[in-house]
Design a protein around this motif. Structure first.
Motif, PDB file in Angstrom:
ATOM      1  N   LYS A 413      -0.027  -0.603   3.226  1.00 26.86           N
ATOM      2  CA  LYS A 413       0.294  -1.574   4.284  1.00 26.86           C
ATOM      3  C   LYS A 413      -0.688  -2.746   4.262  1.00 26.86           C
ATOM      4  O   LYS A 413      -0.310  -3.906   4.432  1.00 26.86           O
ATOM      5  N   ARG A 414      -1.976  -2.417   4.057  1.00 26.07           N
ATOM      6  CA  ARG A 414      -2.993  -3.483   3.982  1.00 26.07           C
ATOM      7  C   ARG A 414      -2.697  -4.406   2.801  1.00 26.07           C
ATOM      8  O   ARG A 414      -2.858  -5.627   2.892  1.00 26.07           O
ATOM      9  N   LEU A 415      -2.283  -3.801   1.677  1.00 24.80           N
ATOM     10  CA  LEU A 415      -1.992  -4.593   0.490  1.00 24.80           C
ATOM     11  C   LEU A 415      -0.786  -5.500   0.721  1.00 24.80           C
ATOM     12  O   LEU A 415      -0.789  -6.674   0.337  1.00 24.80           O
ATOM     13  N   VAL A 416       0.241  -4.958   1.378  1.00 20.82           N
ATOM     14  CA  VAL A 416       1.429  -5.759   1.700  1.00 20.82           C
ATOM     15  C   VAL A 416       1.041  -6.932   2.602  1.00 20.82           C
ATOM     16  O   VAL A 416       1.472  -8.072   2.400  1.00 20.82           O
ATOM     17  N   ALA A 417       0.182  -6.636   3.621  1.00 16.61           N
ATOM     18  CA  ALA A 417      -0.271  -7.699   4.534  1.00 16.61           C
ATOM     19  C   ALA A 417      -1.074  -8.761   3.777  1.00 16.61           C
ATOM     20  O   ALA A 417      -0.910  -9.971   4.000  1.00 16.61           O
TER      21      ALA A 417
END
Length: 660
Positions: A413-417
């Motif tokens: 999720k952090r990477l997507v953000a």
């Protein structure tokens, strides 16, 4: 004898660069082995390697004719040939700017000469370098010193032409010698010379720029606008038998002193020909006092400290090296210049590479080591949990897999953000590029050309150039709003990351415009100095003026191009440390999850499961050891800093070389 000390320093510098290349290449392989590589990391490492492989050190020798520039180069670099390789007899010998370098792509040594007639075109020397057909090629046979000396004499060649043609090429008739034929004058035969020569120091990346006197400095704008500012060190030559003459002072004030504002700590003055003050009857003390008087007089004229002027005799140093006479060599005082070249110039290059390469790679490597260390700590913790529940470690492995999956989901999720933020930042980067678009600059240039062609009066020139630089600087200032928005966005993203990862807080990289504005103002100052030097609007000044401003414009275009490229690169790479941190976490977790799943599904005895997880921990430790080894090598001080530490440890004073 040759410059053994400088040769040793350059050898150590090159060995250090090779070591950096080796470790960066090793780091790339290490990333690939651990499945931690990414496109952004690869691009940055490739750029670091390219910078290390193409890096070189340029020494520029500047001064009025007959000050001994070429003799000094002969003494420093070519004494092993037992004669003067470069022409350096009395009078004007270096008639055109001469670059001496090693060209690894060439099959044999050569001299390439650019005909003086190319001055008619507005194209710069740099542009002509990309079109070899315009150059005359003279092969060099290094086994024949006499033949080489004859070939090098071409650099000093001149040719006769009608005075009108000389004026159209930008020469002032008062600065040219007449010939026996009425209406004819002598001009340099060549505009620029490039010498490719296989010498140990040149092979290691040292380059030499030998410049002509004031007349050519004024007539070849690229020298003062591009070539000299890009040199790592400028050595200004004076002569002890004349002191500081009016023409010396003119070159110093117009072309050399301003370089110190652009590149602090790389400007040196040499008081050559001190042997004219030698007097065996008066004694050493009398001679030393006479040299010191001339040196302090020169320091007052130039407005610099006396310690920054090095007295020496290039002629006697060359003679001493050819004859292998250590007494005469010591008396020539050449050692002081050699020490300065060793300690300061190489140290300055080391410092630049540490800033531009080592620091960045260290940050990436430290990040990778940190992520791998966290993974090892997690595996060790899981091993302890398995030890506590040996009877039911299959269920325990399922639970650990589930927890790891949750951790993986969080990092995903952090990477997507981050990727969403990256797209937003790229959009901001596009706005930055649009604000600095080439079309805006071209509009300013079109107006400048119309104004210069329309009204060649002093007032017209002044106003046109002033308006041009004001317009370009206004564009840069208007960029600051977009740059501030981009910087605020990046700072907010980094702030969030640092709150979530307090143990690995990272400073947000900023996009700064101050350096571009400062460089533009330096170019404007050069334009102002040139304008003020146009006392009468003669035909030759008009021709020279057009070429000067054509060169000046090329420098502004180059600045603008770098600004657009740097804005794009910054937008692409500003979030790279966070992307690397999150992506490496995610990829390691994926690998770890697969290991845990395989162990959980395996029906083997619990002890074997434990051994397999322990083996994984050992593999991680091995990879961490490799990372630690690479970090230790990358953190080693550069050679001159290493020597400075050794000297300090021995209780001796540190060398005077300044890394700043």
């Amino acid at each position: 004898m040759s410059m053994e000390r400088l040769s040793e320093q350059v050898d150590a510098y090159v060995a250090w660069k090779r070591e950096l290349v080796r470790e960066i290449t090793r780091y790339r392989s290490w990333l690939a082995h651990n499945r931690l590589s990414s496109e952004g990391v690869e691009a940055r490492l490739e750029r670091a390697l390219r910078l290390l492989r193409t890096d070189h050190i340029t020494l520029a020798f500047v001064g009025e004719f007959s000050r001994g520039k070429t003799e000094l180069i002969n003494s420093l670099f070519f004494s092993e040939y037992g004669q003067r390789l470069l022409p350096s007899q009395a009078g004007r010998t270096t008639m055109c700017p001469t670059e001496i370098l090693f060209d690894p792509g060439a099959e044999q040594p050569y001299i390439r000469l650019l005909p003086i007639e190319t001055r008619i075109a507005e194209a710069s020397v740099a542009q002509f370098k990309r079109t070899p057909r315009h150059w005359v090629n003279v092969p060099l046979d290094t086994s024949d010193p006499d033949g080489m000396a004859k070939a090098f004499a071409q650099v000093a060649a001149s040719k006769a032409m009608p005075v009108e043609k000389a004026i159209s090429l930008g020469f002032h008739p008062d600065n040219l010698e007449s010939t026996d034929k009425s209406g004819q004058v002598l001009v340099p035969a060549w505009r620029h010379a490039i010498v490719n020569f296989d010498h140990p120091l040149l092979r290691q990346g040292l380059r030499i720029l030998d410049t002509p006197g004031l007349n050519a400095l004024g007539c070849e704008p690229e020298l003062t606008l591009s070539m000299l500012p890009s040199a790592q060190a400028v050595i200004f030559l004076l002569s002890a038998d004349t002191g500081v003459t009016a023409s010396d002072l003119d070159i110093w004030q117009q072309h050399v002193q301003p370089l110190d504002e652009e590149r602090q700590g790389c400007l040196y003055a040499v008081l050559n020909k001190i042997d004219v003050l030698w007097d065996d009857l008066a004694g050493d003390t009398f001679v030393a006092n006479a040299i010191e008087r001339v040196r302090m007089q020169a320091a007052r004229h130039l407005g610099i400290p006396g310690r920054d002027i090095l007295p020496l005799s290039a002629k006697q140093a060359l003679l001493a090296k050819v004859r292998k006479d250590p007494g005469l060599l010591a008396r020539s005082q050449m050692a002081e210049l050699e020490t300065l070249l060793c300690e300061r110039i190489v140290a300055q290059k080391e410092h630049l590479l540490e800033e531009r390469v080592v620091r960045q790679v260290l940050a990436m490597l430290t990040n990778s080591q940190h992520v791998l260390g966290l993974r090892l700590a997690k595996v060790s913790e899981q091993l302890e949990l398995l030890d506590e529940r040996r009877q039911d470690n299959g269920q325990m492995l399922m639970e650990l897999t589930s927890r790891t999956k949750d951790d993986h989901t969080l990092h995903h999720k952090r990477l997507v953000a981050l990727r969403t933020n990256q797209r937003l930042l790229r959009n901001q980067g596009e706005r930055l590029k649009t604000s600095a678009q080439a079309e805006k600059l071209e509009a300013h240039l079109a107006l400048l050309r119309r104004q210069l062609n329309g009204a060649w009066t002093t007032l017209g020139i002044n106003q046109s150039i002033l308006n041009f630089f004001t317009a370009v600087e206004d564009d840069l200032h208007s960029l600051s709003h977009d740059a501030d928005m981009a910087n605020r966005m990046v700072e907010a993203i980094y702030r969030r990351h640092n709150e979530e990862n307090p143990l690995q807080a990272v400073d947000a990289p900023r996009f700064e415009l101050a350096d571009y504005v400062r460089e533009l103002r330096q170019l404007q100052k050069k334009g102002d100095r040139f304008r003020l030097g146009l006392k009468a609007l003669l035909t030759e000044q008009r021709s020279l003026g057009r070429r000067f401003f054509a060169t000046l414009v090329q420098e502004v275009i180059g600045l603008h191009r770098r600004l657009r490229r740097d804005a794009e690169r910054w937008a692409d790479e500003a979030l790279m440390p966070l992307m690397q941190h999150t992506l490496e976490h995610k990829q390691l977790l994926e690998g770890h999850m697969l290991r845990l799943k395989a162990l959980a599904q395996d029906t083997q005895h619990g002890r074997q499961r434990h051994q397999q997880l322990a083996q994984y921990a050992a593999e991680l430790k091995g990879q961490l050891t490799q990372a630690g080894d690479m970090l230790r090598v990358m953190r080693r001080p550069a050679p001159i800093q290493r020597q400075a530490k050794v000297v300090t440890l021995k209780g001796m004073p540190r060398p005077t070389g300044n890394l700043e």
